[in-house]
Enzyme design. Structure first.
Site, PDB file in Angstrom:
ATOM      1  N   ASP A  50       0.833  -1.204   0.000  1.00  0.00           N
ATOM      2  CA  ASP A  50       0.000   0.000   0.000  1.00  0.00           C
ATOM      3  C   ASP A  50       0.868   1.254   0.000  1.00  0.00           C
ATOM      4  OD1 ASP A  50       0.822  -0.617   2.572  1.00  0.00           O
ATOM      5  OD2 ASP A  50      -1.195  -1.076   3.286  1.00  0.00           O
TER       6      ASP A  50
ATOM      7  N   MET B 105      -2.540  -5.591   3.937  1.00  0.00           N
ATOM      8  CA  MET B 105      -2.024  -4.336   3.402  1.00  0.00           C
ATOM      9  C   MET B 105      -3.200  -3.482   2.993  1.00  0.00           C
ATOM     10  SD  MET B 105       1.179  -4.351   3.629  1.00  0.00           S
ATOM     11  CE  MET B 105       1.632  -5.569   4.831  1.00  0.00           C
ATOM     12  N   CYS B 106      -3.347  -2.330   3.554  1.00  0.00           N
ATOM     13  CA  CYS B 106      -4.690  -1.814   3.546  1.00  0.00           C
ATOM     14  C   CYS B 106      -4.791  -0.378   4.020  1.00  0.00           C
ATOM     15  CB  CYS B 106      -5.531  -2.647   4.502  1.00  0.00           C
ATOM     16  SG  CYS B 106      -5.168  -4.377   4.403  1.00  0.00           S
ATOM     17  N   GLY B 107      -6.028   0.096   3.995  1.00  0.00           N
ATOM     18  CA  GLY B 107      -6.337   1.386   4.580  1.00  0.00           C
ATOM     19  C   GLY B 107      -7.332   1.214   5.711  1.00  0.00           C
TER      20      GLY B 107
ATOM     21  N   THR C  60     -10.158  -0.914   3.996  1.00  0.00           N
ATOM     22  CA  THR C  60     -10.081  -1.203   2.565  1.00  0.00           C
ATOM     23  C   THR C  60      -8.899  -2.127   2.394  1.00  0.00           C
ATOM     24  OG1 THR C  60      -8.623   0.678   2.156  1.00  0.00           O
ATOM     25  CG2 THR C  60     -10.997   1.061   1.956  1.00  0.00           C
TER      26      THR C  60
END
Lengths: 443, 305, 232
Positions: free
Chosen positions: A210, B1-3, B154
């Site tokens: 990310d 892995m993200c928001g 997310t």
């Protein structure tokens, strides 16, 4: 030497504690530090040799070698870059640093690659004027250490490679021992002179896909969205790593198998971390197929133990768009050649065995910063040898592709292959020769 | 892995606007996680027809859009001897019932293993789907929701599949939910450790579900959420930023190396947390908020305890 | 006419302008041009890759990599900055009035970075010549593997300060947590006081150089040695 003779037949050697193992235990007990060396994994591993091509005969028709064309070019960076790279052959030169290699070696690599229309790659030490000047196409690496990284060179590059890991040491950082840190190398890296330099294993300003996505955006913003962005990983959890590199925005995914070479790494790392190139190609291609991008906007470069045109063709058949070579390129320049036997003997080694690339006393003048040794490598002659070798790899790969009825290398596919061993069949997901059996996929 | 995005409201006056304030925050995290999204909303404790204070809720999911939720509600009601109401929300169903959520969860796990339990509790509801956050927020009408706090996620899947059940938040015990940005490195071992200790059941291969299960186990031992997170610092290895919700609380923890991002902002009216500041940037009153980065290895909690 | 234009600051509103257009404008601007960027709202990669002395003021909080690889630009952030502020900066001036997130000034080669508030973990990681002045405190592992340049901290430093340090000089006014491997306190000699005085003056931070201590590398880890195994 009196102990040259073979031991008497009644002495039974241990398969577990073989001579090399015993020697290493004795060395470790004496020195108290792990063994560092160059080169790649040395033990026998399932590899492309365990695969064969199913040449055309009655069911398929081959192409004539001297009249019918077999294309070899590949375009990298069509996904997001306004200036993609167009390589004439699908064989590129892997990243090797100035520092690890001499300036003459870097120049020779540039000359050889440029002569056949392919690219070279910088390494963990920044870009030198020599390699930029002699490489028509140059890929600039962004590494955790950021040695010599600067925006001017970034703009001068033809592509940017974000290095996350390499096959010889996935999860590990770089190393350059003091013997090789000349004043010029130290200055390029902003390091004190005469240190054993360790590089970081993680990037200083991002971790994970990310954040990598944001990093890639920054690099594109700095360079006006012109340049292809590669992401290089050492082969481990390759399927997921490939998916994530693509999600993060890569134009090109570079996967380096465990046979990939290194200038200096702990031997336990080289031999025990990562998966062989054979399964890695297949896993990476599977990920790209799942995303609908295989042989499309995202390209796959595979490295780690590529030696001949058969390796090239098999990697492409399993799904690579291009391969990279490092160790083989150094051998083409003159590393480990028999003429140097006497010099090697002085270093306690022999042609074919020399792997002390970290020590800086390379008699071939390649992995050194010693001005006298470096002069032994004529960059023009070295470049010609490399160009010859790259031409042979290409001709060999074309020969095999034509035999399979392909007018372009990129039309090779896994179904053109059969496996000779159960291991290779399982790893490459190619049927065992003479059967339709792929281990793990039932009957 | 993200928001990650989380919003905890301190003033009840804002509660009708929870979904409207929270939805843009999650949308802003789309690039960090384009694979799937999930939302945990805490609202409506005790809202059932009978006004029973032990009202409980179960968010359920089934891949078949024609799944017979009424039949399931009937069977569950009959087995437990209670009334069960069904509310449909897109691919999910929300069951309203009385009784202990854990018992209803146990019945579903045993009798209807094909149904995915997204959440169980008194105030918690979890909705998740594959796809872009903006579409998922609309599908579940999140912008219209009122409530006390919400946590969203997310997802950019790392090593487990892109599926509805693999999306965050994860709920493993009454009203607890966890979202995670990062990657654990010893979750298989922790999972086996939890499984040996009894009733921990996992529905996915996801490392974050293990983290949620770990917190649930510590809570079941009597720990507060802050104590459970303190213990996680010892037992969970890897890189993580966690946001955790409980029935009346909200907590944040980053691992001691703290590579994965997190931003906190607080005013008299709310506490907001996100992976990046841009998710918080348009909240009302943000100009006056205290904005800071949570320190490594430090537990931050609001609300309960 | 040209001078008059340069003196006036042009407003660029990110609610109406894409980040790509903003950077193109800033990268292509003439020396001396001045810009005010409105509504940054935590967006990433703002004012990156500048190559000339252009004045840019960002009004509000910014996301990752603001002023990344700055080479000559004079960039001010009126707010907080996200991860990797001014990463790999080459020259120029970057000033943040608020706090900076992790890895501020990472691998910076030159110029001056001023963070008036606090900086989070890994401030000045892999530093290669940039001067960083932090008005507040810094997080853990700041100046990790820092090679050259200076890190001045007016507040405190969390654990791991200067771990595996090379030749970067650290000036610290407050308390240090457990120092990183190979980082030691060193004597503050007149040339260091002079350097620190100059840094604080250029940063516009009122602090008495006499209150600071100097830290540097013990240089014990410069060569691999058996006796250092515990530190690797």
């Amino acid at each position: 030497m009196s102990h040259d003779r073979s031991p008497p037949a009644h002495l039974r050697p241990s398969a577990l504690f073989d001579a090399a193992t015993i020697h290493e235990i004795q060395r470790a007990a004496r020195e108290g530090l792990y063994k560092i060396r160059g080169f790649g994994a040395k033990r026998a591993l399932p590899h492309f040799d365990d695969l064969v091509f199913l040449g055309a005969s009655v069911s398929r028709y081959p192409l004539e070698g001297y009249r019918e064309r077999c294309g070899t070019d590949v375009i990298l960076g069509e996904r997001h870059a306004s200036k993609p790279l167009h390589l004439q052959i699908p064989i590129t030169i892997a990243g090797m640093s100035f520092g690890s290699l001499s300036a003459n070696a870097k120049e020779a690599l540039g000359r050889g690659a440029s002569a056949v229309g392919t690219s070279t790659t910088t390494g963990d030490g920044g870009m030198t004027a020599e390699e930029r000047g002699h490489s028509n196409l140059l890929v600039y690496q962004l590494l955790p250490s950021r040695y010599g990284m600067n925006p001017e060179d970034l703009r001068k590059a033809d592509a940017i490679e974000v290095v996350i890991g390499q096959g010889a040491k996935p999860g590990g950082g770089g190393m350059l021992l003091g013997q090789k840190i000349s004043d010029r190398v130290a200055d390029m890296r902003s390091l004190p002179h005469d240190v054993d330099q360790r590089s970081a294993c993680r990037h200083p300003d991002w971790t994970g896909p990310d954040d990598l996505e944001i990093k890639i955006q920054e690099l594109r913003e700095i360079t006006g969205w012109e340049k292809p962005v590669y992401v290089k990983v050492g082969a481990t959890r390759t399927y997921y790593d490939t998916l994530l590199a693509v999600k993060a925005g890569a134009d090109v995914v570079v996967v380096d198998g465990m046979q990939g070479g290194t200038g200096a790494t702990q031997e336990c790392f080289i031999e025990h971390v990562g998966i062989p190139t054979l399964p890695a190609v297949r896993l990476a291609a599977e990920a790209l197929r799942e995303l609908g991008l295989h042989r499309g906007a995202v390209k796959l470069i595979v490295s780690g133990g590529i030696r001949n045109g058969a390796d090239v063709a098999k990697a492409v058949a399993l799904g690579a768009d291009a391969v990279s070579i490092g160790t083989a390129a150094l051998i083409a320049l003159g590393d480990n050649r028999p003429e140097l036997a006497e010099d090697y003997a002085k270093l306690g080694t022999a042609p074919g065995y020399y792997d002390d690339w970290h020590l800086g006393n390379d008699p071939a003048g390649i992995t050194t910063q010693d001005p006298d040794l470096e002069r032994r490598l004529d960059p023009v002659a070295g470049g010609e040898r490399l160009a010859n070798y790259l031409r042979v790899l290409t001709l060999e790969a074309q020969t095999l592709a034509r035999a399979c009825g392909k007018s372009h290398l990129h039309n090779l596919e896994p179904e053109d292959l059969a496996a000779l061993t159960v291991e290779a069949a399982a790893m490459a997901k190619v049927p065992l020769a003479g059967t339709d059996w792929i281990p793990g996929q039932g009957y | 892995m993200c928001g990650i995005a989380g919003l905890f409201l301190k003033t009840p006056e804002l509660q009708p606007k929870l979904g409207a304030l929270f939805s843009p925050m999650l949308r802003e995290m789309s690039e960090r996680g384009p694979d799937s999204a999930g939302i945990a909303v805490y609202r409506d404790v005790g809202r059932n027809a009978a006004g029973d204070p032990r009202h409980c809720k179960l968010s359920l999911y089934h891949a078949d859009p024609a799944f017979d939720w009424d039949g399931l509600a009937h069977d569950l009601g009959a087995a437990a001897g209670i009334a069960v109401e069904v509310e449909r929300l897109a691919s999910h169903a929300l069951l309203h019932a009385t009784g202990a959520p854990a018992k209803l969860r146990a019945w579903l796990l045993a009798e209807r293993p094909e149904v995915r339990i997204m959440s169980a509790g008194h105030s918690l509801e979890i909705y998740k789907e594959i796809g872009l956050p903006a579409a998922i927020l609309e599908r579940f009408a999140v912008p219209q929701m009122a409530g006390s706090h919400a946590i969203g996620h997310t997802r950019m899947a790392t090593e487990s599949a892109v599926t509805t059940e693999g999306a965050h938040p994860f709920n493993t015990g009454d009203d607890l939910c966890l979202v995670h940005n990062g990657s654990l490195s010893n979750h298989h071992q922790v999972k086996r450790w939890l499984q040996r200790r009894g009733d921990a059941r996992f529905q996915t291969e996801n490392d974050s579900e293990v983290a949620a299960g770990y917190l649930t186990y510590r809570l079941s031992e009597g720990a507060s959420i802050a104590e459970a997170l303190e213990a996680a610092l010892t037992d969970l290895d890897g890189f993580y930023t966690f946001a955790v919700g409980t029935g009346d609380g909200f907590a944040v923890l980053r691992d001691p190396i703290a590579c994965k991002p997190a931003v906190l902002a607080e005013t008299d009216d709310w506490v907001a947390m996100a992976s990046e500041f841009r998710a918080i940037a348009r909240l009302p009153g943000v100009e006056q908020a205290r904005v800071w980065e949570p320190a490594p290895g430090q537990v931050y909690s609001w609300g309960s305890e | 006419m040209k001078a008059a234009l340069a003196a006036a600051s042009e407003a660029l509103d990110l609610d109406r302008l894409e980040v790509r257009d903003l950077n193109r404008r800033l990268q292509g601007a003439e020396t001396g041009a001045a810009f005010e960027v409105l509504n940054p709202l935590g967006r990433h990669s703002l004012a990156v890759g500048l190559r000339r002395p252009v004045e840019v003021t960002l009004r509000g909080h910014v996301g990752y990599y603001c002023a990344g690889m700055n080479d000559g630009g004079r960039i001010a952030v009126a707010g907080n900055a996200g991860t990797g502020l001014a990463e790999n900066m080459m020259s120029g001036l970057v000033r943040v009035t608020g706090d900076a997130s992790q890895s501020a000034g990472a691998s910076g080669h030159g110029g001056l970075l001023v963070i008036e508030g606090n900086a989070a973990a890994r401030c000045g990681i892999s530093l290669k010549g940039l001067d960083i002045v932090v008005g507040g405190s810094v997080g853990h592992n700041s100046a990790f593997m820092a090679q050259a340049g200076t890190l001045t901290i007016c507040g405190d430093a969390e654990a791991g300060l200067g771990d595996s340090l090379y030749e970067t000089r650290i000036y610290l006014r407050g308390q240090a947590g457990e120092l990183g491997a190979d980082c030691v306190e060193k004597e503050m000699r007149p040339e260091h006081l002079a350097q620190l005085t100059d840094l604080l003056a250029r940063a516009g931070i009122a602090a008495d150089p006499a209150d600071f201590r100097r830290y540097g590398s013990a240089r014990e880890l410069y060569r691999f040695r058996v006796s250092n195994l515990g530190a690797y």
